[in-house]
Write a protein that holds these residues in place. Structure first.
Motif, PDB file in Angstrom:
ATOM      1  N   GLY A   8      -4.064  -0.915  -7.877  1.00 37.71           N
ATOM      2  CA  GLY A   8      -3.848  -0.703  -9.294  1.00 37.71           C
ATOM      3  C   GLY A   8      -2.446  -0.251  -9.639  1.00 37.71           C
ATOM      4  O   GLY A   8      -2.051  -0.311 -10.807  1.00 37.71           O
ATOM      5  N   ASP A   9      -1.683   0.207  -8.648  1.00 37.97           N
ATOM      6  CA  ASP A   9      -0.310   0.638  -8.911  1.00 37.97           C
ATOM      7  C   ASP A   9       0.569  -0.574  -9.203  1.00 37.97           C
ATOM      8  O   ASP A   9       0.340  -1.671  -8.692  1.00 37.97           O
ATOM      9  N   THR A  10       1.581  -0.351 -10.011  1.00 35.76           N
ATOM     10  CA  THR A  10       2.580  -1.380 -10.283  1.00 35.76           C
ATOM     11  C   THR A  10       3.764  -1.177  -9.348  1.00 35.76           C
ATOM     12  O   THR A  10       4.273  -0.057  -9.220  1.00 35.76           O
ATOM     13  N   VAL A  11       4.193  -2.255  -8.685  1.00 34.61           N
ATOM     14  CA  VAL A  11       5.300  -2.158  -7.738  1.00 34.61           C
ATOM     15  C   VAL A  11       6.437  -3.060  -8.189  1.00 34.61           C
ATOM     16  O   VAL A  11       6.229  -4.036  -8.911  1.00 34.61           O
ATOM     17  N   ARG A  36       1.193  -6.022  -9.664  1.00 31.09           N
ATOM     18  CA  ARG A  36       0.159  -4.992  -9.540  1.00 31.09           C
ATOM     19  C   ARG A  36      -0.507  -5.140  -8.178  1.00 31.09           C
ATOM     20  O   ARG A  36      -0.811  -6.239  -7.735  1.00 31.09           O
ATOM     21  N   VAL A  37      -0.741  -4.010  -7.507  1.00 28.25           N
ATOM     22  CA  VAL A  37      -1.392  -4.005  -6.207  1.00 28.25           C
ATOM     23  C   VAL A  37      -2.873  -4.314  -6.401  1.00 28.25           C
ATOM     24  O   VAL A  37      -3.594  -3.588  -7.100  1.00 28.25           O
ATOM     25  N   VAL A  38      -3.320  -5.408  -5.802  1.00 28.36           N
ATOM     26  CA  VAL A  38      -4.707  -5.832  -5.917  1.00 28.36           C
ATOM     27  C   VAL A  38      -5.537  -5.335  -4.733  1.00 28.36           C
ATOM     28  O   VAL A  38      -6.684  -4.933  -4.896  1.00 28.36           O
ATOM     29  N   GLN A  52      -1.471 -10.378  10.411  1.00 24.66           N
ATOM     30  CA  GLN A  52      -2.486 -10.182   9.387  1.00 24.66           C
ATOM     31  C   GLN A  52      -1.845  -9.663   8.101  1.00 24.66           C
ATOM     32  O   GLN A  52      -0.834  -8.962   8.123  1.00 24.66           O
ATOM     33  N   PRO A  53      -2.438  -9.978   6.929  1.00 18.42           N
ATOM     34  CA  PRO A  53      -1.886  -9.490   5.664  1.00 18.42           C
ATOM     35  C   PRO A  53      -1.923  -7.967   5.587  1.00 18.42           C
ATOM     36  O   PRO A  53      -2.820  -7.332   6.142  1.00 18.42           O
ATOM     37  N   LEU A  54      -0.954  -7.413   4.898  1.00 20.70           N
ATOM     38  CA  LEU A  54      -0.909  -5.976   4.670  1.00 20.70           C
ATOM     39  C   LEU A  54      -1.257  -5.613   3.234  1.00 20.70           C
ATOM     40  O   LEU A  54      -1.892  -4.586   2.995  1.00 20.70           O
ATOM     41  N   ILE A  55      -0.813  -6.419   2.282  1.00 20.73           N
ATOM     42  CA  ILE A  55      -1.000  -6.062   0.882  1.00 20.73           C
ATOM     43  C   ILE A  55      -1.093  -7.332   0.040  1.00 20.73           C
ATOM     44  O   ILE A  55      -0.462  -8.346   0.354  1.00 20.73           O
ATOM     45  N   THR A  56      -1.916  -7.293  -1.014  1.00 18.43           N
ATOM     46  CA  THR A  56      -2.004  -8.387  -1.969  1.00 18.43           C
ATOM     47  C   THR A  56      -1.481  -7.893  -3.310  1.00 18.43           C
ATOM     48  O   THR A  56      -1.911  -6.849  -3.795  1.00 18.43           O
ATOM     49  N   VAL A  57      -0.543  -8.643  -3.880  1.00 11.64           N
ATOM     50  CA  VAL A  57       0.091  -8.258  -5.134  1.00 11.64           C
ATOM     51  C   VAL A  57      -0.130  -9.348  -6.159  1.00 11.64           C
ATOM     52  O   VAL A  57       0.106 -10.531  -5.887  1.00 11.64           O
ATOM     53  N   ARG A 140       4.425   4.987   6.681  1.00 11.02           N
ATOM     54  CA  ARG A 140       4.897   5.798   5.554  1.00 11.02           C
ATOM     55  C   ARG A 140       3.750   6.491   4.829  1.00 11.02           C
ATOM     56  O   ARG A 140       2.625   6.048   4.848  1.00 11.02           O
ATOM     57  N   GLU A 141       4.037   7.567   4.135  1.00  9.18           N
ATOM     58  CA  GLU A 141       3.034   8.353   3.435  1.00  9.18           C
ATOM     59  C   GLU A 141       2.608   7.694   2.130  1.00  9.18           C
ATOM     60  O   GLU A 141       3.390   7.035   1.471  1.00  9.18           O
ATOM     61  N   PRO A 142       1.326   7.881   1.682  1.00  5.29           N
ATOM     62  CA  PRO A 142       0.886   7.257   0.453  1.00  5.29           C
ATOM     63  C   PRO A 142       1.609   7.819  -0.758  1.00  5.29           C
ATOM     64  O   PRO A 142       2.173   8.901  -0.724  1.00  5.29           O
ATOM     65  N   GLY A 143       1.499   7.080  -1.861  1.00  7.04           N
ATOM     66  CA  GLY A 143       2.075   7.544  -3.118  1.00  7.04           C
ATOM     67  C   GLY A 143       3.230   6.688  -3.539  1.00  7.04           C
ATOM     68  O   GLY A 143       4.196   6.579  -2.817  1.00  7.04           O
ATOM     69  N   PRO A 144       3.143   6.053  -4.720  1.00  6.79           N
ATOM     70  CA  PRO A 144       4.232   5.160  -5.143  1.00  6.79           C
ATOM     71  C   PRO A 144       5.469   5.920  -5.517  1.00  6.79           C
ATOM     72  O   PRO A 144       5.397   7.013  -6.072  1.00  6.79           O
ATOM     73  N   PRO A 145       6.648   5.415  -5.172  1.00  5.64           N
ATOM     74  CA  PRO A 145       7.876   6.100  -5.540  1.00  5.64           C
ATOM     75  C   PRO A 145       8.131   5.983  -7.028  1.00  5.64           C
ATOM     76  O   PRO A 145       7.852   4.983  -7.644  1.00  5.64           O
ATOM     77  N   GLY A 146       8.661   7.040  -7.600  1.00  3.12           N
ATOM     78  CA  GLY A 146       8.985   7.051  -9.015  1.00  3.12           C
ATOM     79  C   GLY A 146      10.468   6.990  -9.215  1.00  3.12           C
ATOM     80  O   GLY A 146      11.231   6.824  -8.281  1.00  3.12           O
TER      81      GLY A 146
END
Length: 457
Positions: A8-11, A36-38, A52-57, A140-146
């Motif tokens: 749900g985060d926007t990257v 958006r992270v799906v 293998q895939p890591l993330i779907t955007v 890396r640690e979770p949490g989107p950078p601001g």
């Protein structure tokens, strides 16, 4: 593997989305897409197979979708142009087909070397960039950078901050351009806890037996009742070290020989060099490296490896000198390629820069492989001798013990001299004792009489 974003985060393009630890490094993984992270593929700490895939955007698009959105409204759709070869590292292979059918956009880490083994326990992989250059990916640690993300280059600094509970957004960096350094994190940790930052890694207590045993502690026993064992996963660089050393011990019939040497003259030579050129100091390790290079020129049999599949011994044309360095993540051996081409002053500068980068976790994986001979200064740990394991697939390793005052006979008279123990561990398949003994004796003679070194370089 540790996520820095959630579903749900926007990257944005090039935003760090995950940190994974490979066998050799800890590296940020940026996302080549904005959207958006799906989906996040894999839980933290999970082993992810290479490829293998890591993330779907989901890609953001502007306009009316199904007639339900007003013009200019930003919506998201899980589509990409067919034929895009985009991968998580780099920007892909370009667009090939112009088919109208769209497919979900997947950012995947792809193995560039063709290796079939899985990534490390934290989800490592190696992916090629658009230019085909291999790039290691890490954790890396979770949490989107601001927008207020701190300037942090070293993954080791980020990990240290996590371990000490330091919020990097509150730390003012002392490095160039405001980059946060390790010393800044340690200072912040002292401010928060009031205790010195000792760099001790955190271990998770895992019960390996019932929490209480009913046993009363013996007098003077510091352990509390029901103390738990610590179980440390053998992953990442620790696993790589274990695998490589185990392979070395299985495959290489190694022999260790040693000799004591009077290093008084070598220390005096170093002091004279540094007094004459204080702007370019030479370390004692650099002098030992120069002596090793002199010895390998005379005894090239030790600058070699055994090709077991081809049933042959391969002597290297150049000396790619490995320097064993202890880091927070374990023992690594950065390599100085073609070290024989460097002057002693250049060797000293390269050694200092390389070991500093290794301890900061800033060396690329390519700098940690390909050595042909290793120099190990275990004297820094306050020990006299060792029988080290050869850094596979090399054929030899020179160890240096601590330099201490000892009684020594000089010209028939007893004197106090600076003495060190030198050890050579070698692969008995590449040479016999005569070659190994000749090399070690040459090294010891150059330590005791530095003039001999000048005569051979």
């Amino acid at each position: 593997m540790q996520w820095r974003v959630a579903v749900g985060d926007t990257v944005t393009v090039d935003q760090t989305v995950v940190e994974v630890e490979t066998a050799k490094a800890v590296v940020d993984v940026p996302c080549p897409y904005a959207g958006r992270v799906v989906a996040l593929h894999g839980a933290e700490g999970e082993v992810r197979p290479v490829g293998q895939p890591l993330i779907t955007v989901a890609e953001p698009v502007t306009g009316r979708v199904d007639g339900g959105d007003p013009p200019g409204h930003a919506v998201y759709r899980e589509e990409e142009r067919a034929g895009s070869g985009n991968v998580l590292i780099g920007y892909g292979t370009g667009h090939g087909s112009s088919r109208r059918r769209r497919r979900p956009r997947l950012a995947a880490a792809t193995d560039a070397s063709g290796a079939s083994d899985a990534a490390t326990a934290s989800g490592a992989a190696v992916a090629p960039s658009a230019a085909g250059r291999q790039v290691a990916v890490a954790d890396r640690e979770p949490g989107p950078p601001g927008p207020a993300q701190p300037l942090v280059i070293s993954p080791i600094v980020r990990r240290l901050a996590r371990e000490r509970g330091v919020d990097l957004t509150t730390v003012r960096g002392s490095g160039p351009g405001g980059v946060v350094r390790r010393a800044d994190v340690e200072a912040a940790a002292r401010d928060v806890t009031g205790a010195p930052a000792d760099g001790t890694a955190r271990l998770t207590a895992v019960p390996n037996r019932p929490a209480t045993t009913g046993r009363q502690p013996a007098p003077g026993d510091p352990r509390p009742v029901g103390a738990q064992d610590l179980v440390i996963p053998l992953t990442g660089i620790r696993r790589t070290i274990a695998d490589k050393l185990s392979r070395s011990r299985r495959e290489i019939p190694e022999v260790t020989i040693w000799v004591d040497a009077d290093a008084t003259g070598l220390l005096e030579t170093r002091a004279a060099i540094n007094a004459a050129r204080p702007d370019r100091p030479v370390s004692i390790l650099a002098l030992f490296a120069r002596i090793c290079l002199s010895g390998l020129r005379r005894y090239p049999q030790l600058n070699a490896r055994v090709d077991t599949e081809g049933q042959r011994i391969v002597q290297s044309a150049g000396v790619h000198l490995g320097i064993a360095a202890q880091t927070d993540r374990g023992l690594v051996v950065p390599v100085l390629r073609d070290a024989e081409r460097l002057t002693t002053t250049e060797l000293a500068a390269e050694l200092a820069a390389t070991t500093a980068a290794a301890r900061a976790g800033e060396l690329p994986p390519a700098r940690l492989t390909g050595g042909t001979f290793t120099l190990n200064n275990y004297g820094v740990f306050g020990v006299d001798g060792s029988t080290p394991i050869i850094n596979h697939p090399e054929a030899a390793l020179l160890g240096i013990g601590r330099i201490v005052d000892k009684p020594w006979v000089v010209d028939g008279q007893l004197a106090v001299r600076k003495v060190t123990q030198l050890s050579l561990t070698f692969d008995h398949r590449v040479c016999d004792g005569g070659v190994a003994g000749g090399f070690l004796r040459h090294v010891a003679d150059c330590v005791e009489q530095p003039a001999l070194l000048i005569a051979t370089v």
